[in-house]
Design an enzyme around this catalytic site. Structure first.
Site, mmCIF file in Angstrom:
data_model
loop_
_atom_site.group_PDB
_atom_site.id
_atom_site.type_symbol
_atom_site.label_atom_id
_atom_site.label_comp_id
_atom_site.label_asym_id
_atom_site.label_seq_id
_atom_site.Cartn_x
_atom_site.Cartn_y
_atom_site.Cartn_z
ATOM 1 N N ASN A 15 0.851 -1.185 0.000
ATOM 2 C CA ASN A 15 0.000 0.000 0.000
ATOM 3 C C ASN A 15 0.896 1.248 0.000
ATOM 4 O OD1 ASN A 15 -1.470 2.266 1.080
ATOM 5 N ND2 ASN A 15 -3.072 0.844 1.702
ATOM 6 N N GLY A 17 0.305 4.348 0.388
ATOM 7 C CA GLY A 17 -0.002 5.303 1.454
ATOM 8 C C GLY A 17 0.685 4.912 2.745
ATOM 9 N N GLU A 46 -2.280 -14.136 1.745
ATOM 10 C CA GLU A 46 -3.731 -14.133 1.960
ATOM 11 C C GLU A 46 -4.035 -13.771 3.404
ATOM 12 O OE1 GLU A 46 -7.316 -16.673 0.766
ATOM 13 O OE2 GLU A 46 -5.507 -17.775 0.139
ATOM 14 N N ASP A 75 -1.407 -4.591 9.875
ATOM 15 C CA ASP A 75 -2.765 -4.762 9.386
ATOM 16 C C ASP A 75 -3.583 -3.692 10.081
ATOM 17 O OD1 ASP A 75 -4.341 -6.339 7.557
ATOM 18 O OD2 ASP A 75 -5.587 -6.795 9.302
ATOM 19 N N GLY A 159 -6.712 6.118 1.510
ATOM 20 C CA GLY A 159 -7.811 5.285 2.021
ATOM 21 C C GLY A 159 -9.019 6.105 2.452
ATOM 22 N N TYR A 160 -9.468 5.877 3.682
ATOM 23 C CA TYR A 160 -10.678 6.531 4.194
ATOM 24 C C TYR A 160 -10.388 7.896 4.816
ATOM 25 C CZ TYR A 160 -12.436 1.757 3.704
ATOM 26 O OH TYR A 160 -12.779 0.529 3.199
ATOM 27 N N ASP A 161 -9.144 8.380 4.702
ATOM 28 C CA ASP A 161 -8.788 9.640 5.367
ATOM 29 C C ASP A 161 -9.734 10.808 5.041
ATOM 30 O OD1 ASP A 161 -6.722 8.579 6.822
ATOM 31 O OD2 ASP A 161 -5.138 9.263 5.484
ATOM 32 N N LYS A 181 -1.033 13.944 11.433
ATOM 33 C CA LYS A 181 -1.655 12.617 11.363
ATOM 34 C C LYS A 181 -0.831 11.599 12.155
ATOM 35 C CE LYS A 181 -3.309 8.827 8.559
ATOM 36 N NZ LYS A 181 -3.403 8.107 7.306
HETATM 37 P P1 ITT Z 1 -0.727 -4.284 2.791
HETATM 38 O O1 ITT Z 1 -1.506 -5.476 3.339
HETATM 39 O O2 ITT Z 1 0.093 -4.626 1.594
HETATM 40 O O3 ITT Z 1 0.047 -3.575 3.850
HETATM 41 P P2 ITT Z 1 -3.387 -3.150 2.426
HETATM 42 O O4 ITT Z 1 -3.901 -1.876 1.860
HETATM 43 O O5 ITT Z 1 -3.997 -4.431 1.913
HETATM 44 O O6 ITT Z 1 -1.795 -3.189 2.249
HETATM 45 P P3 ITT Z 1 -4.547 -3.679 5.005
HETATM 46 O O7 ITT Z 1 -4.943 -5.073 4.663
HETATM 47 O O8 ITT Z 1 -3.962 -3.425 6.367
HETATM 48 O O9 ITT Z 1 -3.494 -3.092 3.993
HETATM 49 O O10 ITT Z 1 -5.806 -2.763 4.781
HETATM 50 C C1 ITT Z 1 -5.907 -1.556 5.392
HETATM 51 C C2 ITT Z 1 -6.973 -0.711 4.711
HETATM 52 O O11 ITT Z 1 -7.580 0.095 5.723
HETATM 53 C C3 ITT Z 1 -6.333 0.226 3.705
HETATM 54 O O12 ITT Z 1 -6.353 -0.260 2.406
HETATM 55 C C4 ITT Z 1 -7.200 1.468 3.862
HETATM 56 O O13 ITT Z 1 -8.324 1.333 3.052
HETATM 57 C C5 ITT Z 1 -7.618 1.431 5.322
HETATM 58 N N1 ITT Z 1 -6.668 2.203 6.153
HETATM 59 C C6 ITT Z 1 -5.716 1.726 7.018
HETATM 60 N N2 ITT Z 1 -5.017 2.729 7.559
HETATM 61 C C7 ITT Z 1 -5.513 3.857 7.043
HETATM 62 C C8 ITT Z 1 -5.202 5.220 7.196
HETATM 63 O O14 ITT Z 1 -4.209 5.625 7.972
HETATM 64 N N3 ITT Z 1 -5.933 6.098 6.505
HETATM 65 C C9 ITT Z 1 -6.919 5.718 5.697
HETATM 66 N N4 ITT Z 1 -7.269 4.463 5.466
HETATM 67 C C10 ITT Z 1 -6.578 3.525 6.137
#
Ligand code: ITT
Length: 209
Positions: A15, A17, A46, A75, A159-161, A181
């Site tokens: 990710n 971000g 997975e 996670d 993401g949802y920020d 943040k």
């Molecule tokens: P990795 O597993 O490769 O690290 P991922 O995006 O799949 O990447 P997650 O399974 O932990 O990671 O999913 C977390 C999701 O939650 C992420 O995609 C965002 O949509 C949201 N999220 C987590 N932290 C956030 C943040 O600080 N701000 C906004 N959204 C966030």
């Protein structure tokens, strides 16, 4: 595992971000930070766990095994009270593998359409897991409370920020600076705790030869 100042820490996330935030949060660690992309590691882990901790450990352990490096993963996700904790561990996947952050956010806003301000409370959660190739494990968690806004605002974060409104700041996570943040976010809090435990671990395992 003996660790010296040349040892690398693999920050295992795909990710962008999260990676941006970790480059900033972990800048002063006594380890060289590296990424999946830089190491040429292509592996989909997975996320079959029921909790953030299980999934963080699944990722950290799998990438530590394949890389042979000390590995940091997290996670994380959003738990919305009016939706009984949804999307939770499915925060990244609830709209399918190819959906964008904006699409996932729109789905959330639709579900929250008729929910009044005072019932729109939510919590961001993050569990950091650090694993060594030899099987050592460290975990640390952090959370941050807010309110789901009625519409997205701001260009920062990911993401949802844009819909995570922090009443104390009067702004969303996408409208505050990265430093602000990190100061109050779930990831900043989990990372600060994990960093303390990691430093202790490094002291115990440093190669003094
Ligand atoms: P990795 O597993 O490769 O690290 P991922 O995006 O799949 O990447 P997650 O399974 O932990 O990671 O999913 C977390 C999701 O939650 C992420 O995609 C965002 O949509 C949201 N999220 C987590 N932290 C956030 C943040 O600080 N701000 C906004 N959204 C966030």
């Amino acid at each position: 595992m003996n660790i010296d100042q040349h040892s690398k820490l693999l920050v295992a996330t795909s990710n962008p971000g999260k990676l941006r935030e970790y480059k900033n949060i972990l800048a002063d660690l006594p380890l060289e930070m590296t990424t999946l992309e830089a190491e040429g590691i292509i592996l989909e882990v997975e996320e079959t766990g029921q909790t953030f901790e299980e999934n963080a450990l699944l990722k950290a352990k799998a990438y530590a095994q394949i890389s042979g490096m000390l590995t940091w993963a997290d996670d994380s996700g959003l738990e919305v009270d009016a939706l009984r904790g949804w999307p939770g561990v499915a925060s990244a996947r609830h709209a399918g593998p190819n959906a964008s952050d904006a699409e996932r956010t729109q789905i959330l806003l639709r579900k929250m359409q008729s929910v009044p301000y005072e019932l729109r409370t939510a919590v961001f959660r993050c569990v950091v897991a650090i694993a060594s190739p030899g099987g050592d494990e460290i975990t640390a968690s952090g959370s941050s409370s807010g309110v789901i806004a009625f519409k997205p605002s701001g260009e920062g974060g990911f993401g949802y920020d844009p819909v995570f409104y922090v009443p104390k700041y009067g702004r969303t996570f996408a409208e505050i600076t990265p430093e602000e943040k990190h100061g109050l976010s779930h990831r900043g809090r989990a990372a600060r705790r994990a960093r303390i435990l990691l430093r202790r671990y490094l002291e115990q395992h440093s190669d003094k030869t």
